[in-house]
Design a protein around this motif. Structure first.
Motif, short mmCIF file in Angstrom:
data_model
loop_
_atom_site.label_atom_id
_atom_site.label_comp_id
_atom_site.label_asym_id
_atom_site.label_seq_id
_atom_site.Cartn_x
_atom_site.Cartn_y
_atom_site.Cartn_z
N THR A 137 -16.41 5.96 -6.18
CA THR A 137 -15.16 5.57 -6.82
C THR A 137 -15.36 4.28 -7.62
OG1 THR A 137 -14.15 6.42 -4.81
CG2 THR A 137 -12.73 5.16 -6.27
N THR A 176 -15.22 0.79 -5.74
CA THR A 176 -16.00 0.77 -4.49
C THR A 176 -16.08 -0.60 -3.82
OG1 THR A 176 -18.02 0.46 -5.75
CG2 THR A 176 -17.54 2.69 -4.99
N CYS A 179 -12.09 -0.43 -2.31
CA CYS A 179 -11.45 0.73 -1.67
C CYS A 179 -12.08 0.97 -0.29
CB CYS A 179 -11.53 1.96 -2.55
SG CYS A 179 -13.15 2.71 -2.69
N MET A 200 -10.08 6.46 0.88
CA MET A 200 -10.96 7.43 0.20
C MET A 200 -10.76 8.82 0.79
SD MET A 200 -14.53 5.37 -0.45
CE MET A 200 -15.14 6.55 -1.68
N SER A 243 -11.51 10.69 -2.63
CA SER A 243 -12.06 9.96 -3.77
C SER A 243 -13.47 10.41 -4.12
CB SER A 243 -12.08 8.47 -3.45
OG SER A 243 -10.79 8.02 -3.13
N CYS A 244 -13.78 10.21 -5.40
CA CYS A 244 -15.14 10.44 -5.87
C CYS A 244 -15.31 9.60 -7.13
CB CYS A 244 -15.40 11.92 -6.13
SG CYS A 244 -14.27 12.63 -7.32
N GLY A 245 -16.43 9.79 -7.82
CA GLY A 245 -16.66 8.95 -8.99
C GLY A 245 -17.53 9.64 -10.01
N SER A 303 -20.05 12.36 -9.11
CA SER A 303 -19.53 13.37 -8.17
C SER A 303 -20.32 14.67 -8.20
CB SER A 303 -18.05 13.65 -8.45
OG SER A 303 -17.89 14.20 -9.73
N THR A 330 -17.54 14.86 -3.35
CA THR A 330 -16.32 14.09 -3.07
C THR A 330 -16.33 13.64 -1.61
OG1 THR A 330 -15.03 16.01 -2.39
CG2 THR A 330 -15.07 15.52 -4.74
#
Ligand SMILES: Cc1cc2nc3c(=O)[nH]c(=O)nc-3n(C[C@H](O)[C@H](O)[C@H](O)COP(=O)(O)OP(=O)(O)OC[C@H]3O[C@@H](n4cnc5c(N)ncnc54)[C@H](O)[C@@H]3O)c2cc1C
Length: 160
Positions: A114, A117, A120, A125, A130-132, A135, A140
């Protein structure tokens, strides 16, 4: 204890989103028993609970008119990093980068990256899945969760 003074309620009326709603109070649980007591109280007194870790959600997820339950103040422990099993057990208020700093000592990392990071937390998460930008590679959050301890609305504890 639920704080109901106007300064605290004002501080928790917003998160990183555009939404704003005055909560009726804010709780800072220190233990699972504190969360269970809060849930029991919410059923008896008929108020809602909105969990909050870092509050970086963008769609008003951590605003609400009931009690905001902030796990970021006290529930911040990394309970275990199991190198052989390649898993970690954490409380919901552990910051993702803090976990990874500790995990790196064992050559491990928690992948979902994310953009937030450095603040969070694992509770949020999981809540947001959450992911980024990595991913495709790191997947995720939900794809890395082995088990979650939850308190259900009747106050019972359940591992899922
Ligand atoms: C600039 C910016 C960039 C962002 N980039 C990304 C990105 O790249 N990818 C992405 O996925 N998101 C992104 N976000 C959104 C957000 O930062 C992430 O989803 C983050 O992981 C949320 O974590 P948090 O600790 O702030 O959670 P919070 O916002 O505090 O909570 C998130 C959800 O989880 C629930 N929750 C929190 N703790 C608990 C608990 N103990 N029990 C039950 N429910 C709980 C909350 O009620 C809420 O519904 C971004 C936000 C900003 C402001």
């Amino acid at each position: 204890m639920i704080k109901t003074d106007s300064l605290t309620r004002r501080l928790y009326a917003t998160d990183a989103s555009l939404y704003e709603e005055f909560p009726s109070g804010v709780a800072f649980p220190e233990t699972v028993d504190d969360i269970r007591a809060l849930v029991t109280q919410s059923a008896e007194k008929n108020f809602s609970i909105t969990a909050r870790s870092a509050g970086t959600s963008l769609a008003g997820q951590t605003t609400g008119d009931g009690v905001i339950m902030d796990v970021s103040r006290h529930m911040t422990s990394i309970i275990e990093i199991n190198t052989a099993g390649r898993f970690a057990r954490v409380q919901p208020g552990v910051i993702r980068d803090t976990l990874n700093r500790e995990a790196a000592k064992s050559g491990l990392q928690f992948g979902p990256d994310t953009a937030t990071t450095n603040r969070c937390m694992l509770g949020g998460m999981i809540g947001n899945n959450s992911c980024g930008s990595f991913s495709i590679k790191h997947k995720t959050t939900r794809e890395h969760i082995l088990e979650v301890d939850t308190i259900l609305s009747d106050g019972s504890q359940c591992g899922v």
